[in-house]
Enzyme design. Structure first.
Site, PDB file in Angstrom:
ATOM      1  N   ASP A  43       0.822  -1.214   0.000  1.00 15.08           N
ATOM      2  CA  ASP A  43       0.000   0.000   0.000  1.00 15.08           C
ATOM      3  C   ASP A  43       0.858   1.267   0.000  1.00 15.08           C
ATOM      4  O   ASP A  43       1.969   1.275   0.533  1.00 15.08           O
ATOM      5  CB  ASP A  43      -0.910  -0.024   1.241  1.00 15.08           C
ATOM      6  N   ASN A  97     -11.107  -2.790  -4.710  1.00  8.78           N
ATOM      7  CA  ASN A  97     -10.372  -1.834  -5.538  1.00  8.78           C
ATOM      8  C   ASN A  97     -11.070  -1.505  -6.865  1.00  8.78           C
ATOM      9  O   ASN A  97     -10.710  -0.546  -7.544  1.00  8.78           O
ATOM     10  CB  ASN A  97      -8.923  -2.303  -5.793  1.00  8.78           C
TER      11      ASN A  97
HETATM   12  C1  IPE Z   1      -5.361  -2.590   0.314  1.00  9.52           C
HETATM   13  O1  IPE Z   1      -5.083  -1.260   0.090  1.00  9.52           O
HETATM   14  C2  IPE Z   1      -5.360  -3.346  -0.979  1.00  9.52           C
HETATM   15  C3  IPE Z   1      -4.067  -3.473  -1.637  1.00  9.52           C
HETATM   16  C4  IPE Z   1      -2.933  -2.999  -1.221  1.00  9.52           C
HETATM   17  C5  IPE Z   1      -4.095  -4.221  -2.859  1.00  9.52           C
HETATM   18  P1  IPE Z   1      -6.230  -0.164  -0.103  1.00  9.52           P
HETATM   19  O2  IPE Z   1      -5.528   1.104  -0.377  1.00  9.52           O
HETATM   20  O3  IPE Z   1      -7.200  -0.638  -1.105  1.00  9.52           O
HETATM   21  O4  IPE Z   1      -6.926  -0.169   1.320  1.00  9.52           O
HETATM   22  P2  IPE Z   1      -7.751   0.961   2.069  1.00  9.52           P
HETATM   23  O5  IPE Z   1      -8.807   1.458   1.133  1.00  9.52           O
HETATM   24  O6  IPE Z   1      -6.785   2.041   2.429  1.00  9.52           O
HETATM   25  O7  IPE Z   1      -8.285   0.282   3.285  1.00  9.52           O
HETATM   26  C1  IPE Z   2      -1.784   0.177  -3.255  1.00  9.62           C
HETATM   27  O1  IPE Z   2      -1.533   1.535  -3.309  1.00  9.62           O
HETATM   28  C2  IPE Z   2      -2.114  -0.413  -4.607  1.00  9.62           C
HETATM   29  C3  IPE Z   2      -3.496  -0.875  -4.754  1.00  9.62           C
HETATM   30  C4  IPE Z   2      -4.408  -0.827  -3.837  1.00  9.62           C
HETATM   31  C5  IPE Z   2      -3.865  -1.423  -6.039  1.00  9.62           C
HETATM   32  P1  IPE Z   2      -2.709   2.600  -3.302  1.00  9.62           P
HETATM   33  O2  IPE Z   2      -3.103   2.874  -4.704  1.00  9.62           O
HETATM   34  O3  IPE Z   2      -3.800   2.177  -2.401  1.00  9.62           O
HETATM   35  O4  IPE Z   2      -1.953   3.855  -2.712  1.00  9.62           O
HETATM   36  P2  IPE Z   2      -2.542   4.909  -1.696  1.00  9.62           P
HETATM   37  O5  IPE Z   2      -3.035   4.157  -0.498  1.00  9.62           O
HETATM   38  O6  IPE Z   2      -3.639   5.630  -2.415  1.00  9.62           O
HETATM   39  O7  IPE Z   2      -1.376   5.788  -1.368  1.00  9.62           O
HETATM   40 MG    MG Z   3      -4.130   2.433  -0.414  1.00  6.93          MG
END
Ligand code: IPE
Ligand code: IPE
Ligand code: MG
Length: 247
Positions: A26, A74
């Site tokens: 993340d 997602n």
């Molecule tokens: C969790 O991250 C999913 C992945 C890293 C694939 P998210 O960014 O989707 O989670 P939330 O929304 O912050 O809980």
């Molecule tokens: C994790 O990074 C990747 C996925 C969830 C696919 P994010 O895209 O959630 O990155 P932040 O949390 O917005 O920084």
């Molecule tokens: Mg995220």
């Protein structure tokens, strides 16, 4: 690995490594925003980090690495972002297939991949079948994965298997685990979440019952072998009691 021990006084103990490390990758979007780059650039950087971390896990002898790449939630993101993540996955798999004989990493995908594009599904099944023969590190990529979805799916398949009414009186954990995407894998010993968030976001709900959690503010694209060392060192200070008492 030897160099690491020479340079660092505080290092992890090689005979007490976690067998199975899981990572919620993340912070890609925030990493990009900090640089005034599009979120896609963060996902591309995150994919490179994954490559490096997986190689490091292989080098130090971790048996299983499971990463959360795309959750069942997602899909809520803008279509353009979802599309670019899927494109990056395709690119990653094409490269992984090219380098497979050199890297020798066994790869599996956990999640409902049936809704992905035919091209991605073909790459996934090719990667899984061609890497089946490797027996060093196993990398599991969670794609369209959700812990709740996994449990519902397991319950459904269990019910279907016994719809003739022959189900045993009591369903035990071992039997139910076989219905999970993670069937055959040991539970993760260590779950790492970078980016400062302290939640599971629907990751490995069933399997994480007794996992050790490690949180860090580092954003995933900035994560490195050194960060993984820190997580392993922290893990080795934990006392795992599984509900019992100190020995
Ligand atoms: C969790 O991250 C999913 C992945 C890293 C694939 P998210 O960014 O989707 O989670 P939330 O929304 O912050 O809980
Ligand atoms: C994790 O990074 C990747 C996925 C969830 C696919 P994010 O895209 O959630 O990155 P932040 O949390 O917005 O920084
Ligand atoms: Mg995220």
């Amino acid at each position: 690995m030897l160099n690491f021990f020479k340079k660092n006084k505080q290092a992890w103990e090689p005979d007490r490594l976690p067998r199975h490390i899981a990572i919620i990758m993340d912070g890609n979007g925030r990493w990009a925003a900090k640089r005034a780059l599009p979120r896609t650039a963060g996902h591309a950087a995150g994919a490179e980090t994954f490559r490096r971390v997986a190689t490091y896990c292989k080098d130090i002898g971790i048996e299983y690495l499971t990463v959360y790449a795309f959750s069942t939630e997602n899909w809520k993101r803008p279509q353009s972002e979802v599309g670019s993540i899927m494109q990056l996955l395709e690119k990653y798999l094409i490269e992984a297939l090219e380098k497979m004989e050199r890297d020798k990493v066994k790869m599996k995908f956990l999640g409902d991949v049936s809704v992905l594009s035919p091209k991605l599904r073909a790459l996934i099944s090719e990667t899984e079948s061609l890497s089946e023969k490797f027996d060093g590190v196993q990398v599991n990529i969670c794609l369209n994965y959700g812990g709740r979805d996994e449990i519902l799916r397991a319950a459904t398949h269990y019910a279907l298997d016994y719809k003739d009414g022959t189900a045993p009186q009591k369903l035990d954990e071992e039997t139910f685990s076989k219905y999970m995407y993670s069937s055959g894998l040991p539970d993760p010993d260590l779950i790492i979440r970078p980016s400062g968030e302290m939640r599971s976001s629907n990751f490995l709900l069933w399997q994480s019952a007794y996992s050790e959690f490690y949180f860090t503010d580092v954003l995933w694209p900035d994560f490195s072998a050194t960060e993984l060392d820190r997580a392993i060192i922290a893990y080795q200070t934990r006392e795992r009691r599984y509900g019992g008492i100190k020995k």
